[in-house]
Design a protein around this motif. Structure first.
Motif, PDB file in Angstrom:
ATOM      1  N   CYS A  58      77.952 -44.356-120.838  1.00  7.16           N
ATOM      2  CA  CYS A  58      78.206 -42.938-121.141  1.00  7.16           C
ATOM      3  C   CYS A  58      79.436 -42.496-120.358  1.00  7.16           C
ATOM      4  CB  CYS A  58      77.029 -42.074-120.663  1.00  7.16           C
ATOM      5  SG  CYS A  58      75.460 -42.423-121.447  1.00  7.16           S
ATOM      6  N   HIS A  59      79.892 -41.300-120.609  1.00  8.42           N
ATOM      7  CA  HIS A  59      80.919 -40.734-119.738  1.00  8.42           C
ATOM      8  C   HIS A  59      80.255 -40.481-118.388  1.00  8.42           C
ATOM      9  CE1 HIS A  59      83.404 -40.368-123.249  1.00  8.42           C
ATOM     10  NE2 HIS A  59      82.457 -39.680-123.858  1.00  8.42           N
ATOM     11  N   VAL A  60      80.863 -40.998-117.323  1.00  8.49           N
ATOM     12  CA  VAL A  60      80.207 -40.884-116.017  1.00  8.49           C
ATOM     13  C   VAL A  60      80.553 -39.516-115.411  1.00  8.49           C
ATOM     14  CG1 VAL A  60      79.898 -41.942-113.758  1.00  8.49           C
ATOM     15  CG2 VAL A  60      80.265 -43.391-115.766  1.00  8.49           C
ATOM     16  N   THR A  61      79.739 -38.547-115.769  1.00  2.42           N
ATOM     17  CA  THR A  61      79.959 -37.161-115.351  1.00  2.42           C
ATOM     18  C   THR A  61      78.760 -36.685-114.534  1.00  2.42           C
ATOM     19  OG1 THR A  61      78.781 -36.327-117.275  1.00  2.42           O
ATOM     20  CG2 THR A  61      81.151 -36.699-117.543  1.00  2.42           C
ATOM     21  N   LYS A  62      78.891 -35.489-114.004  1.00  6.44           N
ATOM     22  CA  LYS A  62      77.774 -34.912-113.240  1.00  6.44           C
ATOM     23  C   LYS A  62      76.546 -34.705-114.135  1.00  6.44           C
ATOM     24  CE  LYS A  62      80.049 -30.351-113.501  1.00  6.44           C
ATOM     25  NZ  LYS A  62      80.925 -30.769-114.621  1.00  6.44           N
ATOM     26  N   GLU A  63      76.778 -34.491-115.437  1.00  7.20           N
ATOM     27  CA  GLU A  63      75.656 -34.302-116.352  1.00  7.20           C
ATOM     28  C   GLU A  63      74.969 -35.642-116.620  1.00  7.20           C
ATOM     29  OE1 GLU A  63      78.838 -33.084-117.026  1.00  7.20           O
ATOM     30  OE2 GLU A  63      78.342 -31.077-116.299  1.00  7.20           O
ATOM     31  N   THR A  64      75.785 -36.678-116.847  1.00  2.00           N
ATOM     32  CA  THR A  64      75.207 -38.013-117.063  1.00  2.00           C
ATOM     33  C   THR A  64      74.456 -38.457-115.815  1.00  2.00           C
ATOM     34  OG1 THR A  64      76.992 -38.557-118.577  1.00  2.00           O
ATOM     35  CG2 THR A  64      75.777 -40.409-117.646  1.00  2.00           C
ATOM     36  N   ALA A  65      74.963 -38.071-114.656  1.00  3.23           N
ATOM     37  CA  ALA A  65      74.271 -38.434-113.421  1.00  3.23           C
ATOM     38  C   ALA A  65      72.840 -37.919-113.451  1.00  3.23           C
ATOM     39  CB  ALA A  65      75.024 -37.852-112.220  1.00  3.23           C
ATOM     40  N   ILE A 347      90.337 -35.377-124.891  1.00  5.22           N
ATOM     41  CA  ILE A 347      91.046 -34.480-123.970  1.00  5.22           C
ATOM     42  C   ILE A 347      90.071 -33.664-123.116  1.00  5.22           C
ATOM     43  CG2 ILE A 347      91.310 -32.588-125.671  1.00  5.22           C
ATOM     44  CD1 ILE A 347      93.770 -33.682-122.893  1.00  5.22           C
ATOM     45  N   ASN A 348      88.869 -33.424-123.659  1.00  9.63           N
ATOM     46  CA  ASN A 348      87.912 -32.600-122.915  1.00  9.63           C
ATOM     47  C   ASN A 348      87.375 -33.339-121.689  1.00  9.63           C
ATOM     48  OD1 ASN A 348      86.494 -34.412-124.502  1.00  9.63           O
ATOM     49  ND2 ASN A 348      84.758 -33.054-124.803  1.00  9.63           N
ATOM     50  N   LEU A 349      87.397 -34.661-121.732  1.00  4.93           N
ATOM     51  CA  LEU A 349      86.916 -35.429-120.579  1.00  4.93           C
ATOM     52  C   LEU A 349      88.072 -35.962-119.747  1.00  4.93           C
ATOM     53  CD1 LEU A 349      84.090 -36.685-122.669  1.00  4.93           C
ATOM     54  CD2 LEU A 349      83.642 -36.217-120.266  1.00  4.93           C
ATOM     55  N   ALA A 350      89.227 -36.184-120.374  1.00  3.48           N
ATOM     56  CA  ALA A 350      90.375 -36.711-119.620  1.00  3.48           C
ATOM     57  C   ALA A 350      90.947 -35.624-118.707  1.00  3.48           C
ATOM     58  CB  ALA A 350      91.438 -37.226-120.581  1.00  3.48           C
ATOM     59  N   ALA A 352      89.671 -32.287-118.547  1.00  2.00           N
ATOM     60  CA  ALA A 352      88.675 -31.313-118.062  1.00  2.00           C
ATOM     61  C   ALA A 352      87.402 -32.075-117.687  1.00  2.00           C
ATOM     62  CB  ALA A 352      88.432 -30.242-119.119  1.00  2.00           C
ATOM     63  N   GLU A 353      86.268 -31.421-117.718  1.00  3.04           N
ATOM     64  CA  GLU A 353      85.047 -32.055-117.192  1.00  3.04           C
ATOM     65  C   GLU A 353      84.024 -32.362-118.273  1.00  3.04           C
ATOM     66  OE1 GLU A 353      83.592 -30.052-113.461  1.00  3.04           O
ATOM     67  OE2 GLU A 353      85.375 -28.848-113.846  1.00  3.04           O
ATOM     68  N   GLY A 354      84.453 -32.338-119.536  1.00  2.00           N
ATOM     69  CA  GLY A 354      83.507 -32.592-120.619  1.00  2.00           C
ATOM     70  C   GLY A 354      82.686 -31.357-120.916  1.00  2.00           C
ATOM     71  N   HIS A 355      81.648 -31.552-121.694  1.00  2.00           N
ATOM     72  CA  HIS A 355      80.827 -30.412-122.099  1.00  2.00           C
ATOM     73  C   HIS A 355      80.089 -29.853-120.890  1.00  2.00           C
ATOM     74  CE1 HIS A 355      81.759 -32.222-125.785  1.00  2.00           C
ATOM     75  NE2 HIS A 355      80.565 -32.529-126.238  1.00  2.00           N
ATOM     76  N   PRO A 356      79.908 -28.550-120.877  1.00  2.00           N
ATOM     77  CA  PRO A 356      79.134 -27.939-119.803  1.00  2.00           C
ATOM     78  C   PRO A 356      77.682 -28.441-119.775  1.00  2.00           C
ATOM     79  CG  PRO A 356      80.413 -26.297-120.971  1.00  2.00           C
ATOM     80  CD  PRO A 356      80.506 -27.566-121.776  1.00  2.00           C
ATOM     81  N   VAL A 359      74.693 -27.488-122.343  1.00  2.00           N
ATOM     82  CA  VAL A 359      74.472 -28.177-123.627  1.00  2.00           C
ATOM     83  C   VAL A 359      74.076 -29.637-123.409  1.00  2.00           C
ATOM     84  CG1 VAL A 359      75.807 -26.757-125.226  1.00  2.00           C
ATOM     85  CG2 VAL A 359      76.944 -28.610-124.030  1.00  2.00           C
ATOM     86  N   MET A 360      74.657 -30.259-122.365  1.00  2.00           N
ATOM     87  CA  MET A 360      74.268 -31.654-122.105  1.00  2.00           C
ATOM     88  C   MET A 360      72.788 -31.735-121.736  1.00  2.00           C
ATOM     89  SD  MET A 360      76.961 -33.100-122.983  1.00  2.00           S
ATOM     90  CE  MET A 360      76.368 -34.774-122.827  1.00  2.00           C
ATOM     91  N   ASP A 361      72.234 -30.628-121.260  1.00  2.00           N
ATOM     92  CA  ASP A 361      70.795 -30.564-120.960  1.00  2.00           C
ATOM     93  C   ASP A 361      69.989 -30.997-122.186  1.00  2.00           C
ATOM     94  OD1 ASP A 361      68.462 -29.920-119.567  1.00  2.00           O
ATOM     95  OD2 ASP A 361      68.493 -27.822-120.218  1.00  2.00           O
ATOM     96  N   SER A 363      71.222 -32.535-124.971  1.00  2.00           N
ATOM     97  CA  SER A 363      71.621 -33.882-125.436  1.00  2.00           C
ATOM     98  C   SER A 363      70.895 -34.946-124.625  1.00  2.00           C
ATOM     99  CB  SER A 363      73.123 -34.081-125.252  1.00  2.00           C
ATOM    100  OG  SER A 363      73.825 -33.011-125.807  1.00  2.00           O
ATOM    101  N   PHE A 364      70.874 -34.751-123.315  1.00  2.00           N
ATOM    102  CA  PHE A 364      70.305 -35.798-122.465  1.00  2.00           C
ATOM    103  C   PHE A 364      68.775 -35.713-122.393  1.00  2.00           C
ATOM    104  CE2 PHE A 364      74.579 -36.593-120.156  1.00  2.00           C
ATOM    105  CZ  PHE A 364      74.974 -37.405-121.215  1.00  2.00           C
ATOM    106  N   ALA A 365      68.217 -34.543-122.684  1.00  2.00           N
ATOM    107  CA  ALA A 365      66.760 -34.496-122.876  1.00  2.00           C
ATOM    108  C   ALA A 365      66.407 -35.387-124.062  1.00  2.00           C
ATOM    109  CB  ALA A 365      66.309 -33.058-123.129  1.00  2.00           C
TER     110      ALA A 365
HETATM  111  N1  ADE Z   1      80.325 -35.973-123.575  1.00  2.00           N
HETATM  112  C1  ADE Z   1      80.955 -34.805-123.630  1.00  2.00           C
HETATM  113  N2  ADE Z   1      80.791 -34.116-122.494  1.00  2.00           N
HETATM  114  C2  ADE Z   1      80.035 -34.877-121.671  1.00  2.00           C
HETATM  115  C3  ADE Z   1      79.524 -34.699-120.375  1.00  2.00           C
HETATM  116  N3  ADE Z   1      79.761 -33.595-119.674  1.00  2.00           N
HETATM  117  N4  ADE Z   1      78.806 -35.698-119.870  1.00  2.00           N
HETATM  118  C4  ADE Z   1      78.564 -36.814-120.576  1.00  2.00           C
HETATM  119  N5  ADE Z   1      78.998 -37.036-121.806  1.00  2.00           N
HETATM  120  C5  ADE Z   1      79.741 -36.064-122.365  1.00  2.00           C
END
Ligand code: ADE
Length: 426
Positions: A58-65, A347-350, A352-356, A359-361, A363-365
């Motif tokens: 996945c994108h290794v973000t704070k949400e994925t964490a 571009i949203n992940l490169a 910026a920080e990806g989705h807030p 909403v990832m709440d 998706s990841f649920a």
């Molecule tokens: N895809 C888009 N935004 C994301 C995020 N914040 N974390 C993980 N995957 C994403």
């Protein structure tokens, strides 16, 4: 990169000393992920994933964490790799390794060779469940490690592009396990794709350029859920939005939503900013670049960078220069300049920080419940792409709504009877 540095669990990350900042980021995201938090708390008690070897790409973000932490709480032996070379948040990766004991193989800016190497390290983990974002892990395993197929319980797929690939695998008779199309859950694509991509794409463009969008012409290429979101938010900031499509139904929808609709080749000389969100290849191609005005800004918010034909653009180019972080200026033989953001990567992940997180709440649920569903239904599902049961979608929506403090009505017995009857008319 610290492949040789001592970390708490095996990993390849940028710098473990970034962990204190990463932890704060993970906790910041957690505040907006109440549904995933409830699932994590239940997982911690019930351990539905006990001993399951799991790879999340996945994108290794704070949400994925927060997802990875929930999976670990459920008993999974989980490792995390990046689904994109530019989307890793290095501080978050450091905290996952140092504070949460989760192996991560990812750093921001890793090259393609490293990315591929990380996919192979993940496969060396012998996953039973794969959480994929773009289907690179499942495709690699299917092509290169057929001997591991029998170990797989199932996979889940996060994104539209990945589901298109999974369905192609199914059509070709290559899908050798049940796959859950998480993206197709309503509580995923209605919100993540539309509001998440909508806001974070604009955020990425602004962080990379700091341009004023009001009064500019923004060309949105592709009017799926993501394109709808970007068009809506660009208009909200005062841009004149043009939509280009190949699907006639979506084109009508874009038109009735109030946008100009035309072929991309006609939009090429008009646009100040171009964003691709199609999931297809070379959507912006050499003839389009040739027609763009001086200073046109081009970026992609679809899963893979190949939506832009950057090879074709390079052939028109005499020189290239990075003019700001995530903004590279191509000067063409014609003298005109085209600015490509984020190397054509999401571009949203490169930038910026990806989705807030909020909403990832949802998706990841869905991802966490899909992993549990695969374990519970081991041996019962066919080797095909499946939707999550609608009851899980409803459950996630109900929990989310509750966390938002919003109440809704329920059907009365009279209404239920009416909805189930064909005899009652006017
Ligand atoms: N895809 C888009 N935004 C994301 C995020 N914040 N974390 C993980 N995957 C994403």
């Amino acid at each position: 990169m610290t492949a040789t540095m001592q970390t708490k669990v095996p990993s390849q990350i940028k710098d473990p000393s970034l962990s204190p900042q990463g932890r704060k980021q993970i906790e910041w995201a957690e505040r907006d992920m109440p549904v995933l938090k409830q699932i994590r708390e239940r997982f911690a008690k019930e351990k539905p994933l006990q001993g399951i070897r799991l790879v999340a790409c996945c994108h290794v973000t704070k949400e994925t964490a927060n997802l990875a932490i929930a999976l670990k709480a459920g008993g999974a032996d989980a490792i995390l790799i990046a689904s994109n070379p530019l989307s890793t948040q290095d501080d978050v990766a450091a905290s996952l390794v140092e504070d949460y004991g989760i192996s991560v193989y990812a750093w921001k800016g890793e090259d393609i060779k490293t990315y591929t190497n990380h996919v192979n390290i993940a496969l060396d983990h012998h996953p039973q469940i794969i959480i994929d974002d773009g289907a690179d892990v499942v495709a690699t395993l299917t092509k290169e490690r057929p001997q591991q197929i029998s170990e797989i319980l199932g996979s889940t797929e996060e994104t539209t592009t990945g589901i298109v690939r999974m369905k192609a695998m199914q059509r070709d008779g290559k899908l050798a396990w049940p796959a859950i199309a998480v993206n197709d859950a309503q509580t995923k694509h209605f919100f993540d794709n539309r509001y998440g991509t909508g806001q974070s794409t604009i955020d990425g463009i602004i962080r990379a350029t700091n341009i004023l969008l009001a009064g500019r012409t923004v060309v949105v290429v592709g009017y799926g859920w993501c394109g709808r979101g970007v068009a809506m938010r660009a208009r909200g900031l005062g841009a004149n939005v043009i939509v280009t499509e190949v699907n006639p139904v979506r084109a009508i929808e874009a038109n009735l939503d109030g946008y100009r609709v035309m072929p991309l080749i006609d939009a090429a000389p008009l646009g100040d900013v171009f964003v691709t969100l199609t999931g297809n290849r070379h959507v912006i191609d050499t003839p389009h670049f040739e027609k763009m005005k001086d200073g046109a800004i081009v970026c992609n918010s679809g899963h893979f960078d190949l939506e832009l034909n950057l090879g074709g653009l390079a052939q028109l180019t005499t020189s290239k220069e990075v003019v700001r972080p995530f903004a590279e200026q191509y000067t063409l033989k014609s003298g005109r300049r085209v600015i490509v953001l984020g190397e054509g990567r999401l571009i949203n992940l490169a930038a910026a920080e990806g989705h807030p997180a909020s909403v990832m709440d949802m998706s990841f649920a869905n991802q966490a419940l899909a992993a549990e569903y695969l374990v519970k239904n081991k041996g019962k599902l066919s080797n095909a792409v499946h939707l999550l049961p609608p009851e899980l979608d409803q459950e996630i929506a109900t929990l989310k709504l509750k966390s938002m403090g919003i109440g809704i009505d329920t059907l009365t017995p009279e209404m239920v009877t009416y909805m189930n009857s064909w005899e009652i008319g006017t």
